[in-house]
Design a protein around this motif. Sequence first.
Motif, PDB file in Angstrom:
ATOM      1  N   ALA A 135      -5.026  -2.580   5.936  1.00  0.00           N
ATOM      2  CA  ALA A 135      -6.664  -3.379   5.295  1.00  0.00           C
ATOM      3  C   ALA A 135      -6.846  -4.671   5.976  1.00  0.00           C
ATOM      4  O   ALA A 135      -6.144  -5.268   3.862  1.00  0.00           O
ATOM      5  N   GLU A 136      -7.013  -5.748   6.082  1.00  0.00           N
ATOM      6  CA  GLU A 136      -8.257  -6.777   6.529  1.00  0.00           C
ATOM      7  C   GLU A 136      -9.442  -6.643   7.603  1.00  0.00           C
ATOM      8  O   GLU A 136      -9.263  -6.046   8.034  1.00  0.00           O
ATOM      9  N   ALA A 137     -10.316  -7.663   6.948  1.00  0.00           N
ATOM     10  CA  ALA A 137     -11.903  -7.492   7.083  1.00  0.00           C
ATOM     11  C   ALA A 137     -12.056  -7.380   8.269  1.00  0.00           C
ATOM     12  O   ALA A 137     -12.856  -7.062   8.667  1.00  0.00           O
ATOM     13  N   SER A 180     -13.374  -1.419   2.578  1.00  0.00           N
ATOM     14  CA  SER A 180     -12.946  -3.249   1.671  1.00  0.00           C
ATOM     15  C   SER A 180     -12.768  -2.626   0.351  1.00  0.00           C
ATOM     16  O   SER A 180     -12.486  -3.883   0.126  1.00  0.00           O
ATOM     17  N   ASN A 181     -12.783  -1.754  -0.546  1.00  0.00           N
ATOM     18  CA  ASN A 181     -12.328  -0.803  -1.340  1.00  0.00           C
ATOM     19  C   ASN A 181     -10.847  -1.564  -1.683  1.00  0.00           C
ATOM     20  O   ASN A 181      -9.823  -1.836  -2.568  1.00  0.00           O
ATOM     21  N   VAL A 182     -10.736  -0.975  -0.662  1.00  0.00           N
ATOM     22  CA  VAL A 182      -8.530  -0.739  -0.414  1.00  0.00           C
ATOM     23  C   VAL A 182      -8.270  -2.570  -0.351  1.00  0.00           C
ATOM     24  O   VAL A 182      -7.672  -2.650  -1.031  1.00  0.00           O
ATOM     25  N   HIS A 223      -8.865  -3.452  -4.364  1.00  0.00           N
ATOM     26  CA  HIS A 223      -8.684  -2.851  -5.465  1.00  0.00           C
ATOM     27  C   HIS A 223      -7.142  -3.122  -5.092  1.00  0.00           C
ATOM     28  O   HIS A 223      -6.440  -3.060  -6.291  1.00  0.00           O
ATOM     29  N   VAL A 224      -6.646  -2.660  -3.821  1.00  0.00           N
ATOM     30  CA  VAL A 224      -5.457  -2.484  -3.310  1.00  0.00           C
ATOM     31  C   VAL A 224      -4.340  -3.535  -2.612  1.00  0.00           C
ATOM     32  O   VAL A 224      -3.818  -4.448  -2.856  1.00  0.00           O
ATOM     33  N   GLY A 225      -5.206  -4.649  -1.851  1.00  0.00           N
ATOM     34  CA  GLY A 225      -5.011  -5.936  -1.674  1.00  0.00           C
ATOM     35  C   GLY A 225      -4.533  -6.721   0.073  1.00  0.00           C
ATOM     36  O   GLY A 225      -4.789  -5.232   0.747  1.00  0.00           O
ATOM     37  N   GLU A 226      -4.921  -7.398   0.242  1.00  0.00           N
ATOM     38  CA  GLU A 226      -5.171  -7.472   2.138  1.00  0.00           C
ATOM     39  C   GLU A 226      -4.107  -7.452   2.833  1.00  0.00           C
ATOM     40  O   GLU A 226      -2.863  -7.660   2.448  1.00  0.00           O
ATOM     41  N   GLY A 227      -4.059  -6.702   3.203  1.00  0.00           N
ATOM     42  CA  GLY A 227      -3.222  -6.769   4.505  1.00  0.00           C
ATOM     43  C   GLY A 227      -1.896  -5.317   4.226  1.00  0.00           C
ATOM     44  O   GLY A 227      -1.054  -5.057   4.950  1.00  0.00           O
ATOM     45  N   THR A 228      -2.915  -4.497   3.054  1.00  0.00           N
ATOM     46  CA  THR A 228      -2.087  -3.221   2.531  1.00  0.00           C
ATOM     47  C   THR A 228      -1.864  -2.241   4.006  1.00  0.00           C
ATOM     48  O   THR A 228      -3.600  -1.949   4.988  1.00  0.00           O
ATOM     49  N   ALA A 229      -0.882  -1.464   4.326  1.00  0.00           N
ATOM     50  CA  ALA A 229      -0.986  -0.337   4.416  1.00  0.00           C
ATOM     51  C   ALA A 229      -1.714   0.158   4.879  1.00  0.00           C
ATOM     52  O   ALA A 229      -1.898   1.082   3.572  1.00  0.00           O
ATOM     53  N   LEU A 254      -9.243   8.067   3.221  1.00  0.00           N
ATOM     54  CA  LEU A 254      -9.021   6.933   3.687  1.00  0.00           C
ATOM     55  C   LEU A 254      -7.048   7.047   2.367  1.00  0.00           C
ATOM     56  O   LEU A 254      -7.924   7.572   1.156  1.00  0.00           O
ATOM     57  N   HIS A 255      -6.414   7.142   3.008  1.00  0.00           N
ATOM     58  CA  HIS A 255      -4.773   7.080   1.904  1.00  0.00           C
ATOM     59  C   HIS A 255      -4.419   5.520   2.349  1.00  0.00           C
ATOM     60  O   HIS A 255      -4.440   4.735   3.373  1.00  0.00           O
ATOM     61  N   ASP A 256      -4.069   4.876   1.044  1.00  0.00           N
ATOM     62  CA  ASP A 256      -3.387   3.592   0.487  1.00  0.00           C
ATOM     63  C   ASP A 256      -2.382   4.333   0.236  1.00  0.00           C
ATOM     64  O   ASP A 256      -1.946   5.136  -0.403  1.00  0.00           O
ATOM     65  N   LYS A 257      -1.703   2.805  -0.330  1.00  0.00           N
ATOM     66  CA  LYS A 257      -0.192   2.822  -1.593  1.00  0.00           C
ATOM     67  C   LYS A 257      -0.311   3.670  -2.788  1.00  0.00           C
ATOM     68  O   LYS A 257       0.351   2.939  -3.550  1.00  0.00           O
ATOM     69  N   SER A 258      -1.358   2.824  -3.322  1.00  0.00           N
ATOM     70  CA  SER A 258      -1.842   2.588  -4.917  1.00  0.00           C
ATOM     71  C   SER A 258      -2.398   3.700  -5.591  1.00  0.00           C
ATOM     72  O   SER A 258      -3.383   4.945  -4.868  1.00  0.00           O
ATOM     73  N   GLN A 259      -1.465   4.557  -6.519  1.00  0.00           N
ATOM     74  CA  GLN A 259      -2.091   5.347  -7.357  1.00  0.00           C
ATOM     75  C   GLN A 259      -3.432   5.576  -8.168  1.00  0.00           C
ATOM     76  O   GLN A 259      -3.251   6.637  -8.300  1.00  0.00           O
ATOM     77  N   CYS A 260      -3.554   3.765  -8.690  1.00  0.00           N
ATOM     78  CA  CYS A 260      -4.743   3.443  -9.101  1.00  0.00           C
ATOM     79  C   CYS A 260      -5.949   4.479  -8.765  1.00  0.00           C
ATOM     80  O   CYS A 260      -6.785   3.954  -7.230  1.00  0.00           O
TER      81      CYS A 260
END
Length: 223
Positions: free
Chosen positions: A20-22, A57-59, A62-68, A84-90
Amino acid sequence: MYRFSVTEPQQHRCVLPFSAEAPQLAGLRRVVREQLAAWGMSPLADEAQLVVTELASNVIKHVGEGTAATLVLDAKSDQLRVELHDKSQCEPQWLPSGCDEECGRGLHLLVGMAAAWGTIRTAAGKAVWCELALPPDENRRRIQRAMVVMESYGRGQTAGHPVGRLPRRLVMEESATSLIIDLLHWVAAQGLDPDDILDRAQTHFEADPPMACAPTYPAARAE
């Protein structure tokens, strides 16, 4: 980014892990457009690209630049599901449409464009999903049916052959030519006239209204 697809009867899936990078967003949009074209779903390309851009962009924000993260496209005959799957449960928070910040814009876009949307908890975090509906279209259904046949036929044609370095478009063209030849041999074996069958097929093809955006077959690649 690494793309791989799983094809099932009446359904197509594309799974795309990414960072997750621009700078990755343009690549995500390109893959979405190419994949939908290959599935005969180009009318949804603009909406799908916008949804994917906002969710990714939300990832980042809100989750962090470079997040898998992982983008999943599930296509059925009448709709496209984007996850869109990410590692945060928020879970994403709904904000009033008049909010000065852009942080709530993604959800408002989903509500405005999607037939349905939501979030689900996963073992690794969460997934935000939405479903985009396609209007009935006989040409698209023909393309989707043909794609299922072509992918199955192509696997049989290329089994044991080193085609990994060949452009996917070339593989599809060769498979389509071979499939038509096989069908003509089958027609002749049934005592029918191959020229008559070809003429009738061409007449029906020319009578069908063209699609708004003809599909292409992108080369499979790793980025």
